[in-house]
Design a protein around this motif. Structure first.
Motif, PDB file in Angstrom:
ATOM      1  N   HIS A  44      -2.325   4.964   2.658  1.00 45.16           N
ATOM      2  CA  HIS A  44      -2.221   4.790   4.097  1.00 45.16           C
ATOM      3  C   HIS A  44      -2.697   6.034   4.843  1.00 45.16           C
ATOM      4  CE1 HIS A  44       0.665   1.348   5.143  1.00 45.16           C
ATOM      5  NE2 HIS A  44      -0.431   1.212   5.839  1.00 45.16           N
ATOM      6  N   GLU A  45      -2.188   7.165   4.375  1.00 44.72           N
ATOM      7  CA  GLU A  45      -2.431   8.443   5.022  1.00 44.72           C
ATOM      8  C   GLU A  45      -3.934   8.770   5.021  1.00 44.72           C
ATOM      9  OE1 GLU A  45       0.819  10.959   3.725  1.00 44.72           O
ATOM     10  OE2 GLU A  45      -0.534  12.667   3.884  1.00 44.72           O
TER      11      GLU A  45
ATOM     12  N   ALA B 293      -4.616  -5.832  -1.212  1.00 45.67           N
ATOM     13  CA  ALA B 293      -3.520  -4.864  -1.107  1.00 45.67           C
ATOM     14  C   ALA B 293      -3.016  -4.802   0.330  1.00 45.67           C
ATOM     15  CB  ALA B 293      -3.977  -3.481  -1.557  1.00 45.67           C
ATOM     16  N   VAL B 294      -3.918  -4.961   1.288  1.00 42.02           N
ATOM     17  CA  VAL B 294      -3.529  -4.889   2.692  1.00 42.02           C
ATOM     18  C   VAL B 294      -2.781  -6.168   3.083  1.00 42.02           C
ATOM     19  CG1 VAL B 294      -4.432  -4.847   5.057  1.00 42.02           C
ATOM     20  CG2 VAL B 294      -5.348  -3.279   3.338  1.00 42.02           C
TER      21      VAL B 294
ATOM     22  N   ARG C 171       6.730  11.449   4.151  1.00 41.19           N
ATOM     23  CA  ARG C 171       6.181  12.365   3.157  1.00 41.19           C
ATOM     24  C   ARG C 171       6.141  13.806   3.669  1.00 41.19           C
ATOM     25  NH1 ARG C 171       2.451  10.245  -0.663  1.00 41.19           N
ATOM     26  NH2 ARG C 171       0.800  11.570   0.140  1.00 41.19           N
TER      27      ARG C 171
ATOM     28  N   ILE D 123       0.840  -1.177   0.000  1.00 34.16           N
ATOM     29  CA  ILE D 123       0.000   0.000   0.000  1.00 34.16           C
ATOM     30  C   ILE D 123       0.881   1.234   0.000  1.00 34.16           C
ATOM     31  CG2 ILE D 123      -1.476   1.283   1.579  1.00 34.16           C
ATOM     32  CD1 ILE D 123      -3.028  -1.118   2.032  1.00 34.16           C
ATOM     33  N   GLY D 124       0.555   2.185  -0.839  1.00 32.47           N
ATOM     34  CA  GLY D 124       1.364   3.391  -0.931  1.00 32.47           C
ATOM     35  C   GLY D 124       1.143   4.322   0.244  1.00 32.47           C
ATOM     36  N   GLY D 125       2.032   5.285   0.387  1.00 28.82           N
ATOM     37  CA  GLY D 125       1.967   6.220   1.487  1.00 28.82           C
ATOM     38  C   GLY D 125       0.692   7.051   1.472  1.00 28.82           C
ATOM     39  N   ARG D 126       0.286   7.498   0.288  1.00 29.60           N
ATOM     40  CA  ARG D 126      -0.904   8.329   0.188  1.00 29.60           C
ATOM     41  C   ARG D 126      -2.147   7.554   0.632  1.00 29.60           C
ATOM     42  NH1 ARG D 126      -4.878   8.746  -3.348  1.00 29.60           N
ATOM     43  NH2 ARG D 126      -5.976  10.744  -3.502  1.00 29.60           N
TER      44      ARG D 126
ATOM     45  N   HIS E 126       5.178   6.139   6.749  1.00 31.70           N
ATOM     46  CA  HIS E 126       4.952   6.687   5.417  1.00 31.70           C
ATOM     47  C   HIS E 126       4.565   8.157   5.480  1.00 31.70           C
ATOM     48  CE1 HIS E 126       4.226   3.338   2.324  1.00 31.70           C
ATOM     49  NE2 HIS E 126       5.124   4.157   1.879  1.00 31.70           N
ATOM     50  N   GLU E 127       3.609   8.428   6.349  1.00 30.25           N
ATOM     51  CA  GLU E 127       3.032   9.757   6.484  1.00 30.25           C
ATOM     52  C   GLU E 127       4.107  10.769   6.887  1.00 30.25           C
ATOM     53  OE1 GLU E 127      -0.782   9.071   8.370  1.00 30.25           O
ATOM     54  OE2 GLU E 127      -0.602  11.081   9.266  1.00 30.25           O
TER      55      GLU E 127
ATOM     56  N   GLY F 294       1.719   2.896   8.150  1.00 27.55           N
ATOM     57  CA  GLY F 294       1.101   4.131   7.688  1.00 27.55           C
ATOM     58  C   GLY F 294       1.733   5.354   8.309  1.00 27.55           C
TER      59      GLY F 294
END
Lengths: 247, 247, 247, 247, 247, 247
Positions: free
Chosen positions: A94-95, B84-85, E98, A89-92, E94-95, E91
């Motif tokens: 997740h956020e 995806a998770v 970024r 899962i990408g950072g966006r 990642h956040e 998450g």
């Protein structure tokens, strides 16, 4: 340049929302489901109720609410890779999942909910800016329906009030120096400052996330953006209330 | 027991399809898009065209068509984990993605398509049995629209005929000894034999996948199922033709 | 062209199997093990018995049988990447593992097996077409040996009959318009239609998976292929029976 | 206690190897292949030659040799999970793969090999202790055959000598205070000290890896173990030479 | 209750920062490196310069700056799992990565930087609240040193001004109704509202991220928090300037 | 060439260690923590104590000790990818983590430790050769402090002696034909033979890992290297003893 001189791509005034719809009961399986649209942005929000809570909360007598956000690969202008295929899962993503979860939890009384878990899935079917704010606004309505269902099924006590308020969200931004409400994708790309604001129906803030894209923003600009956002959320509250009042 | 005595859950006769709809142009971004429904099963099929082909096909002068299938977590009766998770794609998802891709490639002339790639995304919004067959049937229509688009954009020569035929798919199965067409989820669960058949519009087969659930099936039963499937696909061809004829 | 005029690569007639061997007891650790070969295709099938069943089946009084298929990296003509190194299992591997598991479960009485789990590992040591059908045919024999072991160890009641029949599998295909049995790799690559058929020893079907490679196939062709496959499986049953009869 | 009083599980004297076999040409596809056995330990070693080298070595005029080790799930007494299914390679697998690669590279003249890559796959079909040492010993022979092949195919110059020597490996350990050669699994489990030694055919060391299991070991013990290992490797060299001399 | 009556855990007044240190040149390898501490929070920030830019930016004549944040497993009170071991990044990580990247990019003129990439690694050695704000504040100083290095090495033109300003960050929150600056971990846990603010040295905003923990916050509270944060960042600017002025 | 004629990069004699420091109590959270340096190599070692043991050891009355090793991305001369970002741990990291764990377990009496688990995290802040040997040497001291803590907290009986000895490690290698102690990075790269030796404080061996880089090494060279390593470890024992004696 005065505001009236800034032609928005779709002809709106700077303080105008896009057409908002909240279509309840879109899914036959989910305990609550809403297809929300902010203009061309369309997000399917489903609420899934299960008895019990995650391990770390067991025996607490309190419930839990969480959210997962995702975009269909071709919800956007050019196709994106599936996160399931990439294996992470990408950072966006997740956020935004975390933001939606926090926003909804701000209006939930977990004691009143009891040891039940509600998962909100927000899947973007079509994206045109503001997908996270549409998701929060729609997910709130799906959550309300799911709690109703849980009360009818006696999972939650009939007199309990698990919702302490309503919550909605909107984006605001500065384009060409002018603060504007509810940016569509093309506006979002051009915005100098971009802010997502989550409000309760009594006008207080749950989340304020403002980001300078390129040029930092001044305190006065921040204030103007907050004014716009609070007005926008008030109108979204009305839309939610109207949708939930319908049978 | 005669066929007329077998009451189907939804009142259909054994050889009756569920109501089929193919809603074209559902997505504003995709080059082709169809929301297909077989009864309560709803699949959003989008076709994404990109110039060029994967590395292993470069310089061949021929194109490529591939597909990805996925279910929204709450498209089903109880919520499933997001792949995806979990960080990986399950075997069933893989299998169906491959089936859809193979089925569509069977009616594509890659020389006529030229070095272009078309990806079909089939996302199940609501599941009630037959999601893979609905996906194939809808994806064909999305593919047809995408090829049209590519010809208007001059990516594909105007006189080329990249489609050599139409393709559709349907499930058949034996329940209580009676062969039936287009099983809904509850029927699927109870079926002794379950078969997915993919046909071209001239009545030939692209894929035949029959599986005994519990009891092996005899040659005569296989023949009856194939008869039903061929009839079902013929009616799905009609539905595709009608949808594609509309403006 | 008459069948006799089609020279098969290895001189076989169209309805002839490759030499088949089933070498039991290949592994000193496994409860059942068979090195099966269909010509140059060699698959090591081991059956591992463990007491107990997966969580979702606990307390049911019934057992479980599952399978995992894999190819050694250099079992093929050019070396393939290890799936463990890539960190994920490919779609084809997933698909075949599921097929083998379903095929074996079709001849198991899970009540008679009791709460025991048997895992069949089918590792392709050398590939020359038909690896999945060889795997099913060999895994059945390994399964039979493992069940014998479990009965001697009193994990399964002595008088229980966990096997309700035998199962074997073979590939068939159309090459140059001629239906042929048990394709080797070079034939498989050139086949217009490719079908894998899994039969029980009473001649009924467990799985039928036919795929058009390029050109769709007609009902008459399908029938000819099924005829060939049923004959081939009958001979494989004989080979299994002979191998299992030996001490 | 004299050595003769220590009964080894299988009746060997402390300085005796298990029966060693090196079966060349086991795989029809690989450029070199050897099924090696040290007693009940059986490892299939294949050597795959490809023209070219990894990116970081391109243009250097020198080749590369690397190795991958893996155990079949049921090569051991109780079934292990497949690393491909778990989605990652364990530490032990990584460690042994690296050891095999380093050991072989110690006898390769990469200039003489030219820009070619040889991958050694060592798959344990049956494990009974000493899998890594058997793998190195077998992989050397597979490598030698692959280099021969490359010279016949003119990938490597006819007069080049890419191999600067031979390499073999053996385990040694202390059990009940007595140093022993080539431990089988049951001995390995009981060993107080466990050492793997990789030698060239001129009696020098490529790798020495000694580990105290429980009690640290003294310098004198280390020396006795090294003596045993050097003798063992000398006999393995003989076995390799004999196998490679055969047609 | 007046502010003076709120005893902070560590005796600070509500508008007081913890002791701040910025230790430059902590790493001998990195082009810029700073060990920053905000009280007991200690973050090692290294800046790595490489010539060239990611593929999507090639040929643009502009550079790129990105960041990665991570916590050592035992930087916190109870040990957390390593993300490398779990095989995926959470998450929160990642956040924050970024956020740090965006914050630094807000003061970089990518044209002046030229086609160079600078990666900021922010590794939390010890955590006591405010790790992301300390990371941004320290990373800015490491970035400044790395740009200096790049100018001395002629990777960046001597007269170019890749930094358009300075950037620092601080957390603020409301505890017991009182707005407070730079929360330590224990305060952070008890805060009703939590906000991270990133400012440039001319007092404008790069990021404003406010979150209600439990109770939504009013506009007046938001204003008080912003006042505090702006003051805090001004003092952090002073600390950065002092550190960078030293030899 | 005599040893005195070999100028080491940093002026040391062949049998000289780099300056060694062991800074205890570096972390306020961990039960034991040591920042160890061997010259410019700096490793932060923290020991985390938790009550209970992994599932496979439950009810045994014995404890467990394990280790995880990692390098910060810019601890090295050129930045390495984060393993968390790549989503998997590399072979070298795995190998070293296992080595550290085994080395420490060699001096632990698990009965005396009781059912407690101690995890040693060894994070390389700056690398200049010998990171694994510095990690073992520092981790031992952190472990000793953690056991002290556990005894003060009554998790471990006051009179128990969970440590049966001390353990330290050092690298040795042959450069230009001369055996040398404690190689720095530049020496390590040029070494013909590289060995890591782990010793107890009574001069016995826990691990001996010697690798020929290029040219195999003779028995006499091996002996010289072992002599050097034993001397080096004796001096590291002194350093550990001195550090642990301080308050």
């Amino acid at each position: 340049m005065s505001e009236s001189e800034v032609p928005r791509i779709d002809g709106r005034t700077p303080d105008q929302l896009r057409p908002v719809t909240l279509e309840r009961g879109w899914s036959k399986h989910a305990e609550g489901s809403v297809l929300v649209s902010f203009g061309d942005t369309r997000v399917l929000c489903t609420a899934s109720v299960t008895e019990g809570v995650p391990r770390w909360r067991k025996g607490s007598g309190t419930g839990w609410v969480t959210a997962e956000y995702s975009m269909l690969p071709r919800s956007t202008n050019t196709r994106g890779d599936r996160e399931a295929v990439r294996g992470k899962i990408g950072g966006r993503t997740h956020e935004i999942s975390r933001l939606i979860g926090r926003s909804l939890r701000a209006v939930v009384d977990f004691k009143a909910l009891g040891e039940n878990t509600i998962v909100l899935d927000c899947d973007v079917l079509q994206a045109d800016g503001g997908t996270r704010t549409a998701a929060i606004t729609g997910a709130y309505a799906a959550l309300a329906d799911a709690i109703d269902w849980a009360q009818r099924k006696k999972l939650v006590r009939a007199k309990a009030q698990p919702l302490t308020g309503a919550v909605s969200a909107v984006s605001v931004g500065i384009i060409g120096g002018v603060p504007m409400l509810d940016l569509c994708y093309e506006e979002d790309v051009r915005a100098e400052t971009d802010m997502n604001v989550v409000c309760t129906d009594d006008g207080r803030f749950v989340e304020v996330q403002g980001t300078a894209e390129g040029v930092p923003f001044a305190r006065t600009e921040l204030n103007e953006l907050l004014d716009l956002a609070v007005q926008g959320c008030a109108r979204l509250d009305d839309a939610q209330r109207a949708a939930l009042a319908a049978e």
